[in-house]
Design a protein around this motif. Structure first.
Motif, mmCIF file in Angstrom:
data_model
loop_
_atom_site.group_PDB
_atom_site.id
_atom_site.type_symbol
_atom_site.label_atom_id
_atom_site.label_comp_id
_atom_site.label_asym_id
_atom_site.label_seq_id
_atom_site.Cartn_x
_atom_site.Cartn_y
_atom_site.Cartn_z
ATOM 1 N N LEU A 111 21.540 27.962 -11.907
ATOM 2 C CA LEU A 111 21.987 27.084 -10.828
ATOM 3 C C LEU A 111 22.569 25.785 -11.389
ATOM 4 C CD1 LEU A 111 19.027 27.518 -8.323
ATOM 5 C CD2 LEU A 111 21.356 28.357 -8.022
ATOM 6 N N ARG A 112 23.495 25.206 -10.663
ATOM 7 C CA ARG A 112 24.089 23.940 -11.078
ATOM 8 C C ARG A 112 23.034 22.836 -11.035
ATOM 9 N NH1 ARG A 112 29.551 23.839 -7.338
ATOM 10 N NH2 ARG A 112 30.521 25.741 -8.139
ATOM 11 N N LEU A 113 23.288 21.794 -11.807
ATOM 12 C CA LEU A 113 22.377 20.654 -11.807
ATOM 13 C C LEU A 113 22.319 19.996 -10.436
ATOM 14 C CD1 LEU A 113 23.052 18.953 -15.263
ATOM 15 C CD2 LEU A 113 21.360 20.681 -14.649
ATOM 16 N N LYS A 114 23.382 20.151 -9.652
ATOM 17 C CA LYS A 114 23.416 19.566 -8.313
ATOM 18 C C LYS A 114 22.268 20.089 -7.467
ATOM 19 C CE LYS A 114 26.491 19.051 -4.310
ATOM 20 N NZ LYS A 114 27.815 19.399 -3.741
ATOM 21 N N THR A 119 16.353 19.314 -5.057
ATOM 22 C CA THR A 119 15.242 20.251 -4.853
ATOM 23 C C THR A 119 14.070 19.880 -5.746
ATOM 24 O OG1 THR A 119 16.845 22.007 -4.390
ATOM 25 C CG2 THR A 119 14.564 22.674 -4.817
ATOM 26 N N PRO A 120 12.885 19.611 -5.176
ATOM 27 C CA PRO A 120 11.714 19.286 -6.005
ATOM 28 C C PRO A 120 11.333 20.456 -6.904
ATOM 29 C CG PRO A 120 11.325 18.706 -3.699
ATOM 30 C CD PRO A 120 12.590 19.515 -3.741
ATOM 31 N N ILE A 121 11.000 20.161 -8.156
ATOM 32 C CA ILE A 121 10.627 21.212 -9.099
ATOM 33 C C ILE A 121 9.355 21.925 -8.649
ATOM 34 C CG2 ILE A 121 10.009 21.700 -11.501
ATOM 35 C CD1 ILE A 121 12.929 20.833 -11.038
ATOM 36 N N ILE A 125 8.460 25.955 -8.317
ATOM 37 C CA ILE A 125 7.288 26.585 -8.950
ATOM 38 C C ILE A 125 6.514 27.385 -7.915
ATOM 39 C CG2 ILE A 125 5.065 26.102 -10.055
ATOM 40 C CD1 ILE A 125 6.410 23.682 -11.385
ATOM 41 N N THR A 126 6.357 26.833 -6.712
ATOM 42 C CA THR A 126 5.664 27.552 -5.634
ATOM 43 C C THR A 126 6.392 28.838 -5.294
ATOM 44 O OG1 THR A 126 4.897 25.451 -4.703
ATOM 45 C CG2 THR A 126 4.816 27.372 -3.270
ATOM 46 N N ARG A 127 7.723 28.772 -5.202
ATOM 47 C CA ARG A 127 8.496 29.976 -4.885
ATOM 48 C C ARG A 127 8.332 31.049 -5.965
ATOM 49 N NH1 ARG A 127 8.193 27.388 -1.165
ATOM 50 N NH2 ARG A 127 9.789 26.384 0.113
ATOM 51 N N VAL A 200 0.586 24.079 0.369
ATOM 52 C CA VAL A 200 0.560 24.487 -1.040
ATOM 53 C C VAL A 200 1.818 24.000 -1.742
ATOM 54 C CG1 VAL A 200 0.757 26.474 -2.581
ATOM 55 C CG2 VAL A 200 -0.977 26.463 -0.825
ATOM 56 N N SER A 201 2.953 24.152 -1.078
ATOM 57 C CA SER A 201 4.223 23.691 -1.650
ATOM 58 C C SER A 201 4.203 22.177 -1.851
ATOM 59 C CB SER A 201 5.385 24.090 -0.737
ATOM 60 O OG SER A 201 6.617 23.680 -1.283
ATOM 61 N N ASN A 202 3.708 21.443 -0.847
ATOM 62 C CA ASN A 202 3.622 19.978 -0.970
ATOM 63 C C ASN A 202 2.674 19.578 -2.097
ATOM 64 O OD1 ASN A 202 5.337 19.685 1.226
ATOM 65 N ND2 ASN A 202 3.674 19.545 2.704
ATOM 66 N N LEU A 203 1.566 20.291 -2.206
ATOM 67 C CA LEU A 203 0.571 19.986 -3.237
ATOM 68 C C LEU A 203 1.153 20.218 -4.626
ATOM 69 C CD1 LEU A 203 -2.450 19.111 -3.112
ATOM 70 C CD2 LEU A 203 -3.041 21.502 -3.430
ATOM 71 N N ASN A 204 1.836 21.354 -4.816
ATOM 72 C CA ASN A 204 2.437 21.659 -6.115
ATOM 73 C C ASN A 204 3.509 20.633 -6.493
ATOM 74 O OD1 ASN A 204 0.854 23.875 -6.568
ATOM 75 N ND2 ASN A 204 2.344 25.361 -5.844
ATOM 76 N N THR A 205 4.312 20.247 -5.504
ATOM 77 C CA THR A 205 5.368 19.266 -5.766
ATOM 78 C C THR A 205 4.774 17.928 -6.200
ATOM 79 O OG1 THR A 205 6.852 20.315 -4.160
ATOM 80 C CG2 THR A 205 7.305 18.023 -4.732
ATOM 81 N N PHE A 206 3.760 17.468 -5.470
ATOM 82 C CA PHE A 206 3.127 16.189 -5.801
ATOM 83 C C PHE A 206 2.488 16.230 -7.189
ATOM 84 C CE2 PHE A 206 -0.234 13.059 -5.895
ATOM 85 C CZ PHE A 206 0.314 11.957 -5.245
ATOM 86 N N LEU A 207 1.758 17.316 -7.479
ATOM 87 C CA LEU A 207 1.086 17.429 -8.775
ATOM 88 C C LEU A 207 2.089 17.464 -9.925
ATOM 89 C CD1 LEU A 207 -1.790 19.938 -7.966
ATOM 90 C CD2 LEU A 207 -2.043 17.578 -8.717
ATOM 91 N N GLN A 208 3.149 18.260 -9.761
ATOM 92 C CA GLN A 208 4.132 18.380 -10.833
ATOM 93 C C GLN A 208 4.776 17.034 -11.134
ATOM 94 O OE1 GLN A 208 7.743 18.227 -10.613
ATOM 95 N NE2 GLN A 208 7.880 18.637 -12.813
#
Length: 589
Positions: A111-114, A119-121, A125-127, A200-208
């Motif tokens: 994917l492009r850097l754009k 998009t949060p990393i 990771i959750t996906r 879960v997605s919010n938690l993973n994003t915050f932790l990362q």
């Protein structure tokens, strides 16, 4: 694609089952074993009924022994089928998500850097991890299991009616109540599960983000504030799980109550029939129906849970396929792969914007001959790094053309183009791996001799040899066990071993101390010789020997020329030069 979680989304199921094709045999055998389990499920209760009515009540010991052996055989057979069924369905699920995870990872890396700018990393990771696991559950605990449970209920109810239709009608009277309760539960738990997936997605994003940036948190003493944010997110995740558990805590007792009602009706009707003369219902039939009730109510109770497992798998699949459907990859339609790249670079009236028409590069035109060095200077935000990004095709230009050796960069095969442009960035990224692998990036064509030779050229060989294990030393994540200067040297070796036609140094010496900078400056000069080089630097002392210096301001070229020519212009470059040298009392060059 909207995330609806619709279990009847046949288009989505078809996409999932495309990944089943390589494992057709496993899938077919899973279905066959599912049907077999449903077919033999009523056999054991029937054998117990027959044994009780014909052998135990009649005192036939030999017949009892024979039937016991037959029941043991059926139990072993059912256990073996169940074992293989569980093994095959789980193997199928894990095989599918393995292939899907490879597809997702391969797509994300292209994917492009754009895309990563917005998009949060942690979301990705959750996906790639937990959302994909829910797809595996479609096969191990969802679709196939639901088919098996449904078949079992149909077969057992059919046998019950065949055995005694009047008794069956009586004991199955509470079934409509069970169906209503199941539907209510299924709708409520679906919402709760979707909340859990979102949290879960919010938690993973915050932790990362916060584990990666933990140094910033500590530098600015933000531990308490970030703790409160994490506490709130974690509380929402906990509450979502509690809600789902609350629905279960209500549903299961309701099912047990309805099951007890059926059992009570069975006892009432059976006792009434046994007391009547002649017997309408035998003791064996009552025993058989008691077992059948358990085999009907348990699957129906589990169907609600498995239905939601299937729904969550569909929600996860929608999210995963949304990533796969993201059409933000760099077009790779070019076929040009010349035998040798000279490195002639030309920008012609290039306009570029990250967002719509908010241009960061405006009408950019310049040329770099093969073997020459061009330096890009300017204040932060002038467009220096953007120039490098579009040369590598991390982003696409809005207007204008960029050519290398007279070939439009869009016409090159993408990997070929990037393999011939080596970039050393200011923010060095090192993987949690050995120094050797961080340099070669696991390219088998690069030998240890190539790496050692490159390390000696930049003066890094001695410090690497002093590390425990030398080139096999594990630098840990982001090179945490190395100094900024050492990490920068390793990234410099990484660029050299690929022997690029074009060398890009993006603030490559800004993170190193003066002593280290002097150590590599001579190596840089040698490496630039005969190689097209683009240098971005805040330290003007590192670019004074450049064949051409381009001064950028707000995306526009303000001045071009050599160091001495630009000083004579007494313009933008002169002001930058005076700021760095005159104000510090350093002698001008």
């Amino acid at each position: 694609m909207a995330v609806t979680g619709d279990v009847y989304n046949t288009g989505l199921l078809k996409r999932i089952f495309k990944y089943v094709k390589p494992y057709r045999a496993v899938f077919v055998w899973s279905v066959i074993l599912t049907i077999l389990l449903a077919a033999i499920s009523p056999v054991r209760p029937f054998l117990i009924k027959y044994t009780l009515d014909h052998y135990i009540l009649n005192g036939n010991y030999d017949g009892l022994v024979n039937m016991t052996m037959l029941m043991v055989f059926m139990l072993v057979l059912q256990s073996l089928i169940q074992y293989n069924h569980t093994l095959l369905t789980n193997t199928l699920g894990q095989s599918v998500i393995r292939d899907l995870r490879i597809s997702v990872f391969n797509h994300i890396t292209r994917l492009r850097l754009k895309f990563f700018d917005k998009t949060p990393i942690g979301q990705l990771i959750t996906r790639t991890v937990s959302d994909l696991e829910t797809i595996a559950d479609i096969f191990s605990e969802g679709l196939i299991s639901m088919i098996g449970d449904s078949l079992q209920v149909v077969v057992i109810v059919g046998v019950m009616f065949y055995t005694d239709w009047e008794l069956s009608l009586v004991v199955l009277l509470p079934i409509p109540l069970l169906i209503m309760a199941t539907r209510k539960f299924q709708k409520a738990i679906k919402v709760a599960f979707q909340e859990i997936r979102n949290e879960v997605s919010n938690l993973n994003t915050f932790l990362q983000e916060h584990i990666t940036g933990v140094s910033i948190v500590q530098y600015f003493a933000r531990e308490k504030q970030e703790y409160r944010k994490f506490y709130a997110i974690n509380k929402r995740y906990r509450d979502a799980n509690i809600r789902s558990n609350w629905y279960y805590s209500i549903f299961f007792p309701v099912v047990e109550l309805i099951s007890a009602m059926s059992l009570g009706l069975l006892v009432w009707y059976g006792a009434k029939s046994i007391l009547s003369k002649p017997l309408d219902v035998t003791p064996g039939t009552i025993t058989q129906f008691i077992m059948y009730l358990g085999m009907v109510f348990t699957p129906i109770r589990q169907l609600a849970d498995k239905f939601n497992t299937l729904q969550m798998g569909m929600v996860g699949a929608e999210r995963v396929f949304k990533v796969l459907d993201t059409d933000e990859t760099t077009p790779n339609n070019g076929k040009q792969k010349p035998g040798k790249l000279e490195g002639n670079i030309k920008f012609e009236k290039v306009w570029f914007a990250y967002n719509d028409d908010n241009y960061v590069l405006k009408d950019l035109s310049f040329e770099v001959k093969a073997g020459e060095t061009v330096a890009l200077v300017g204040a932060t935000g002038a467009g220096k790094s953007s120039t490098i990004n579009i040369l590598n095709r991390f982003y696409e230009v809005k207007k204008g053309d960029i050519t290398v050796d007279g070939i439009h960069i869009e016409d090159f095969e993408l990997d070929y183009l990037r393999n011939h442009i080596a970039t050393v960035l200011q923010d060095v990224f090192l993987f949690s791996d050995t120094i050797l692998n961080n340099i070669t990036l696991n390219n088998p064509e690069i030998t240890i001799e190539d790496v050692v030779n490159a390390a000696k050229k930049v003066g890094a060989h001695d410090f690497i040899e002093r590390l425990p294990g030398g080139y096999q030393y594990n630098v840990m994540e982001r090179g945490a066990t190395l100094s900024a200067g050492q990490a920068q040297l390793i990234s410099f070796i990484r660029a050299l071993v690929h022997n690029p036609a074009i060398l890009v140094l993006d603030e490559a010496t800004s993170s190193v101390d003066t002593e280290t900078e002097l150590l590599i400056q001579k190596a840089i000069d040698n490496l630039m010789e005969g190689r097209t080089s683009i240098v971005i630097a805040h330290r003007l002392s590192t670019i004074q020997k450049a064949d051409q210096i381009i001064v950028l301001d707000k995306g526009e070229i303000k001045e071009k020329g050599t160091h001495q020519q630009l000083l004579k212009l007494n313009g933008y470059y002169k002001k930058l030069y005076d700021l760095q040298f005159s104000s510090k009392g350093i002698a001008k060059v």
